[in-house]
Scaffold this motif. Structure first.
Motif, PDB file in Angstrom:
ATOM      1  N   ASP A 121       0.861  -1.170   0.000  1.00 15.98           N
ATOM      2  CA  ASP A 121       0.000   0.000   0.000  1.00 15.98           C
ATOM      3  C   ASP A 121       0.901   1.224   0.000  1.00 15.98           C
ATOM      4  OD1 ASP A 121      -2.384   1.591   0.336  1.00 15.98           O
ATOM      5  OD2 ASP A 121      -1.805   1.829   2.431  1.00 15.98           O
ATOM      6  N   ARG A 122       0.727   2.088  -0.956  1.00 12.78           N
ATOM      7  CA  ARG A 122       1.612   3.249  -1.094  1.00 12.78           C
ATOM      8  C   ARG A 122       1.438   4.234   0.053  1.00 12.78           C
ATOM      9  NH1 ARG A 122      -0.232   7.040  -5.662  1.00 12.78           N
ATOM     10  NH2 ARG A 122      -1.722   7.434  -4.027  1.00 12.78           N
ATOM     11  N   ASP A 123       0.236   4.719   0.265  1.00 14.96           N
ATOM     12  CA  ASP A 123      -0.014   5.784   1.240  1.00 14.96           C
ATOM     13  C   ASP A 123       0.104   5.270   2.674  1.00 14.96           C
ATOM     14  OD1 ASP A 123      -0.543   7.319  -0.975  1.00 14.96           O
ATOM     15  OD2 ASP A 123      -2.706   7.076  -0.829  1.00 14.96           O
ATOM     16  N   GLY A 124       1.101   5.780   3.379  1.00 11.28           N
ATOM     17  CA  GLY A 124       1.322   5.386   4.761  1.00 11.28           C
ATOM     18  C   GLY A 124       2.249   4.194   4.901  1.00 11.28           C
ATOM     19  N   THR A 125       2.656   3.587   3.790  1.00 10.43           N
ATOM     20  CA  THR A 125       3.582   2.455   3.824  1.00 10.43           C
ATOM     21  C   THR A 125       4.902   2.840   3.172  1.00 10.43           C
ATOM     22  OG1 THR A 125       1.747   0.894   3.699  1.00 10.43           O
ATOM     23  CG2 THR A 125       3.912   0.043   3.157  1.00 10.43           C
ATOM     24  N   ASN A 176      10.796   6.787   6.191  1.00  5.87           N
ATOM     25  CA  ASN A 176      12.090   6.195   6.535  1.00  5.87           C
ATOM     26  C   ASN A 176      12.035   4.683   6.367  1.00  5.87           C
ATOM     27  OD1 ASN A 176      13.275   8.631   7.226  1.00  5.87           O
ATOM     28  ND2 ASN A 176      12.659   8.484   9.360  1.00  5.87           N
ATOM     29  N   GLY A 177      13.001   4.141   5.685  1.00  6.26           N
ATOM     30  CA  GLY A 177      13.124   2.701   5.514  1.00  6.26           C
ATOM     31  C   GLY A 177      12.354   2.123   4.340  1.00  6.26           C
ATOM     32  N   SER A 178      11.528   2.936   3.676  1.00 12.27           N
ATOM     33  CA  SER A 178      10.708   2.378   2.596  1.00 12.27           C
ATOM     34  C   SER A 178      11.552   1.931   1.402  1.00 12.27           C
ATOM     35  CB  SER A 178       9.630   3.367   2.153  1.00 12.27           C
ATOM     36  OG  SER A 178      10.181   4.558   1.657  1.00 12.27           O
ATOM     37  N   ILE A 179      12.523   2.712   1.014  1.00 14.43           N
ATOM     38  CA  ILE A 179      13.368   2.344  -0.126  1.00 14.43           C
ATOM     39  C   ILE A 179      14.201   1.108   0.216  1.00 14.43           C
ATOM     40  CG2 ILE A 179      15.262   3.085  -1.643  1.00 14.43           C
ATOM     41  CD1 ILE A 179      12.548   4.454  -2.180  1.00 14.43           C
ATOM     42  N   THR A 210       3.721  17.771  -5.135  1.00 12.25           N
ATOM     43  CA  THR A 210       4.507  17.579  -6.362  1.00 12.25           C
ATOM     44  C   THR A 210       5.585  16.532  -6.171  1.00 12.25           C
ATOM     45  OG1 THR A 210       5.975  19.394  -5.761  1.00 12.25           O
ATOM     46  CG2 THR A 210       4.095  19.926  -7.192  1.00 12.25           C
ATOM     47  N   GLU A 211       6.024  16.342  -4.935  1.00 12.48           N
ATOM     48  CA  GLU A 211       7.037  15.346  -4.634  1.00 12.48           C
ATOM     49  C   GLU A 211       6.697  14.715  -3.288  1.00 12.48           C
ATOM     50  OE1 GLU A 211      11.821  15.349  -4.297  1.00 12.48           O
ATOM     51  OE2 GLU A 211      10.934  16.653  -5.800  1.00 12.48           O
ATOM     52  N   PRO A 212       6.054  13.534  -3.299  1.00  8.98           N
ATOM     53  CA  PRO A 212       5.652  12.894  -2.041  1.00  8.98           C
ATOM     54  C   PRO A 212       6.841  12.617  -1.123  1.00  8.98           C
ATOM     55  CG  PRO A 212       4.658  11.788  -3.912  1.00  8.98           C
ATOM     56  CD  PRO A 212       5.669  12.745  -4.452  1.00  8.98           C
ATOM     57  N   GLU A 213       6.591  12.718   0.169  1.00  8.97           N
ATOM     58  CA  GLU A 213       7.622  12.463   1.173  1.00  8.97           C
ATOM     59  C   GLU A 213       7.692  10.960   1.440  1.00  8.97           C
ATOM     60  OE1 GLU A 213       8.203  13.281   5.929  1.00  8.97           O
ATOM     61  OE2 GLU A 213       6.987  14.679   4.779  1.00  8.97           O
ATOM     62  N   LYS A 269       4.353   9.284   2.802  1.00  4.20           N
ATOM     63  CA  LYS A 269       3.448   9.918   3.765  1.00  4.20           C
ATOM     64  C   LYS A 269       2.020   9.899   3.210  1.00  4.20           C
ATOM     65  CE  LYS A 269       2.626  14.355   5.998  1.00  4.20           C
ATOM     66  NZ  LYS A 269       3.075  15.743   6.133  1.00  4.20           N
ATOM     67  N   ASP A 270       1.062   9.644   4.085  1.00  4.89           N
ATOM     68  CA  ASP A 270      -0.341   9.637   3.690  1.00  4.89           C
ATOM     69  C   ASP A 270      -0.884  11.064   3.823  1.00  4.89           C
ATOM     70  OD1 ASP A 270      -2.842   8.830   2.942  1.00  4.89           O
ATOM     71  OD2 ASP A 270      -3.330   7.875   4.841  1.00  4.89           O
ATOM     72  N   TYR A 271      -1.397  11.585   2.736  1.00  2.00           N
ATOM     73  CA  TYR A 271      -1.949  12.928   2.720  1.00  2.00           C
ATOM     74  C   TYR A 271      -3.468  12.836   2.626  1.00  2.00           C
ATOM     75  CZ  TYR A 271       2.835  14.075   1.355  1.00  2.00           C
ATOM     76  OH  TYR A 271       4.197  14.190   1.317  1.00  2.00           O
ATOM     77  N   PRO A 272      -4.189  13.783   3.229  1.00  2.00           N
ATOM     78  CA  PRO A 272      -5.648  13.800   3.031  1.00  2.00           C
ATOM     79  C   PRO A 272      -5.952  13.948   1.535  1.00  2.00           C
ATOM     80  CG  PRO A 272      -5.019  15.277   4.821  1.00  2.00           C
ATOM     81  CD  PRO A 272      -3.751  14.812   4.173  1.00  2.00           C
ATOM     82  N   ASP A 273      -7.035  13.337   1.085  1.00  2.00           N
ATOM     83  CA  ASP A 273      -7.376  13.327  -0.343  1.00  2.00           C
ATOM     84  C   ASP A 273      -7.319  14.700  -0.989  1.00  2.00           C
ATOM     85  OD1 ASP A 273      -7.673  10.588  -0.376  1.00  2.00           O
ATOM     86  OD2 ASP A 273      -9.828  10.667  -0.033  1.00  2.00           O
TER      87      ASP A 273
END
Length: 46
Positions: free
Chosen positions: A8-12, A32-35, A26-29, A15-19
């Motif tokens: 799941d992309r958002d929050g995994t 840490n550790g996701s990559i 323009t550049e999602p944050e 960063k999960d942003y409100p819709d």
């Protein structure tokens, strides 16, 4: 055998942003550790 991992992309991964805020991102944050986690999945054949 094919290995598949569903993430799941958002929050995994990022960063999960409100819709209503996504249109301004323009550049999602990346979280840490996701990559590093994705690299480990690739190393394990996913």
């Amino acid at each position: 055998m094919i290995k598949i991992a569903f993430l799941d992309r958002d929050g995994t991964i990022n960063k999960d942003y409100p819709d209503k805020e996504w249109k301004n991102v323009t550049e999602p944050e990346l979280l840490n550790g996701s990559i590093e986690g994705i690299k480990k999945l690739i190393e394990k054949g996913f």
